[in-house]
Design a protein around this motif. Structure first.
Motif, PDB file in Angstrom:
ATOM      1  N   GLY A  61       0.821  -1.207   0.000  1.00 57.63           N
ATOM      2  CA  GLY A  61       0.000   0.000   0.000  1.00 57.63           C
ATOM      3  C   GLY A  61       0.851   1.251   0.000  1.00 57.63           C
ATOM      4  N   LEU A  62       1.942   1.216   0.740  1.00 58.87           N
ATOM      5  CA  LEU A  62       2.838   2.372   0.810  1.00 58.87           C
ATOM      6  C   LEU A  62       3.488   2.655  -0.543  1.00 58.87           C
ATOM      7  CD1 LEU A  62       3.844   4.371   2.958  1.00 58.87           C
ATOM      8  CD2 LEU A  62       5.809   2.870   3.326  1.00 58.87           C
ATOM      9  N   ILE A  63       3.759   1.591  -1.312  1.00 59.92           N
ATOM     10  CA  ILE A  63       4.388   1.749  -2.626  1.00 59.92           C
ATOM     11  C   ILE A  63       3.405   2.325  -3.650  1.00 59.92           C
ATOM     12  CG2 ILE A  63       5.346   0.475  -4.596  1.00 59.92           C
ATOM     13  CD1 ILE A  63       6.588  -1.471  -2.582  1.00 59.92           C
ATOM     14  N   LEU A  64       2.150   1.833  -3.625  1.00 57.86           N
ATOM     15  CA  LEU A  64       1.205   2.167  -4.687  1.00 57.86           C
ATOM     16  C   LEU A  64       0.193   3.252  -4.338  1.00 57.86           C
ATOM     17  CD1 LEU A  64       0.348  -1.377  -6.140  1.00 57.86           C
ATOM     18  CD2 LEU A  64       2.108   0.233  -6.866  1.00 57.86           C
ATOM     19  N   ALA A  65      -0.024   3.518  -3.051  1.00 52.59           N
ATOM     20  CA  ALA A  65      -1.065   4.473  -2.662  1.00 52.59           C
ATOM     21  C   ALA A  65      -0.746   5.873  -3.180  1.00 52.59           C
ATOM     22  CB  ALA A  65      -1.210   4.519  -1.142  1.00 52.59           C
ATOM     23  N   PRO A  66      -1.757   6.594  -3.668  1.00 54.92           N
ATOM     24  CA  PRO A  66      -1.532   7.962  -4.147  1.00 54.92           C
ATOM     25  C   PRO A  66      -1.110   8.925  -3.042  1.00 54.92           C
ATOM     26  CG  PRO A  66      -3.884   7.437  -4.115  1.00 54.92           C
ATOM     27  CD  PRO A  66      -3.158   6.169  -3.850  1.00 54.92           C
TER      28      PRO A  66
END
Length: 394
Positions: free
Chosen positions: A37-42
């Protein structure tokens, strides 16, 4: 009779192996949800959304899986759960390769549903043995969590970078492979066929919920929800509280590791204790240990206090949760299982979700001492109610 009655039961052993393999996904997902989530979250504010949706999916999927198993059998239900896990893991790989946060959320919805399905292994275990041996079968089934606590994180470490240059994609791919491997022992088991009556209408199903008003059923559901809810309430904010007190991430992680060990290691003997002394004394001891754990959390902020509190919390959860599962298995008929077990796991998931969000709000706004005080107050109230109701049942 002795323990060989369990060891000679091929169907039970098949369920145990399958649950051990499939259960290893849970600790991997605890790690993966936030990192991916940290990599892909806006934005960083949305980083925990995949993990939250995973919890929500478990809440929504618990009852449908129970009804599916009640209609078509445990094996069909578990195979469907494995399919959810494989599809979710592959979507996770796809999400990371394409950098799509929405796909990652969809992946964790499917994976959360799979985890909800795998919770029914404990009930399936009880159905492979006689009533006398049900607490032992349920207890030993939960020992798989101890193995998963070590296997899952190690598998994450070994596979997270295998699909370079995309980080974490290899771990999701490993989840898909792991789930397919779990099908092998499951395929070799012969589980009791569901005893199907005439199909019930939605109105009849809602009317059947009156079974939840029976005191033994109500006690079992309440005990399971309290045990799981308080465990989540104290466990989730522990790393944050420890780091706020100046401890390193490594020490906080070690406390959680020993908490998980304490959750599942007693399963080797909890069932035998229930068989020897009865389910209610073990349930009461479980509640007492949870109270002591809350008291330990309230009494200080040293490493000893954190270690002691979380270890006691794990043991108390084990006694309470296994006692609750045994009580529920002994309190319903075959015709009632699908409805009651689905309602039970839905209630547990709902309470766990509420406790997780409440714990975050309390630790952020008021601190660890207030969190421990709230936990202690809730447990004392729940214990008084449980003792009062057990006397009425007796």
């Amino acid at each position: 009779m002795h323990t060989s009655i369990i060891s000679r039961n091929g169907n039970y052993l098949g369920l145990l192996v399958a649950n051990t393999i499939l259960g290893s996904a849970m600790p991997m997902l605890i790690i993966l949800g936030g990192l991916a989530g940290l990599i892909l979250a806006p934005s960083t504010a949305l980083a925990t959304l995949p993990a939250s949706l995973q919890t929500l999916a478990g809440l929504l999927a618990a009852a449908p899986f129970s009804f599916l198993m009640g209609q078509y059998g445990r094996k069909v239900g578990f195979i469907t759960g494995v399919a959810c896990a494989v599809i979710g893991a592959l979507i996770g790989v796809w999400a990371l390769f394409t950098g799509n946060f929405v796909l990652l959320c969809v992946a964790h919805l499917a994976l959360g549903a799979a985890l909800a399905c795998f919770q029914y292994f404990r009930f399936a275990a009880a159905e492979t043995v006689s009533t006398e041996w049900q607490p032992v079968a349920i207890s030993l089934m939960l020992t798989s969590g101890l193995i998963a606590a070590f296997v899952g994180p190690q598998m994450f470490i070994e596979t997270k970078d295998t699909l370079v240059p995309v980080p974490l994609a290899g771990a999701y791919a490993a989840l898909a492979v792991l789930s397919l491997i779990g099908l092998i022992p499951l395929a070799l088991t012969r589980l009791p066929a569901p005893k199907n009556g005439s199909p019930q209408s939605i109105k009849e199903r809602f009317a059947s919920l009156s079974v939840l008003k029976r005191k033994p059923v109500r006690l079992a559901v309440g005990l399971g929800a309290v045990s799981q809810g308080i465990m989540v309430f104290l466990m989730v904010p522990t790393p944050l509280a420890m780091i706020g007190c100046g401890f390193s991430e490594a020490v906080a992680g070690d406390v959680i590791r020993w908490h998980v060990v304490a959750m599942f290691a007693p399963s080797f003997f909890t069932g035998f204790l229930i068989k020897r002394f009865g389910v209610q004394p073990i349930a009461i001891i479980g509640l007492a240990l949870l109270i002591v754990a809350s008291g330990a959390a309230l009494s200080g902020l040293t490493s000893i206090h954190f270690y002691g509190s979380l270890v006691l919390l794990g043991i108390g959860w084990n006694f309470g949760f296994i006692a609750a599962t045994t009580m529920l298995a002994n309190s319903v008929t075959d015709d009632e299982k699908a409805l009651v077990q689905g309602a039970n796991d839905t209630m547990i998931a709902l309470v766990s979700t509420v406790c997780a969000f409440a714990a975050g709000a309390i630790i952020a706004g008021f601190g660890w001492a207030v969190l421990a005080t709230v936990s202690l107050a809730l447990l004392v109230a729940a214990s008084v109610m449980f003792l009062k109701e057990t006397r009425k049942v007796a």
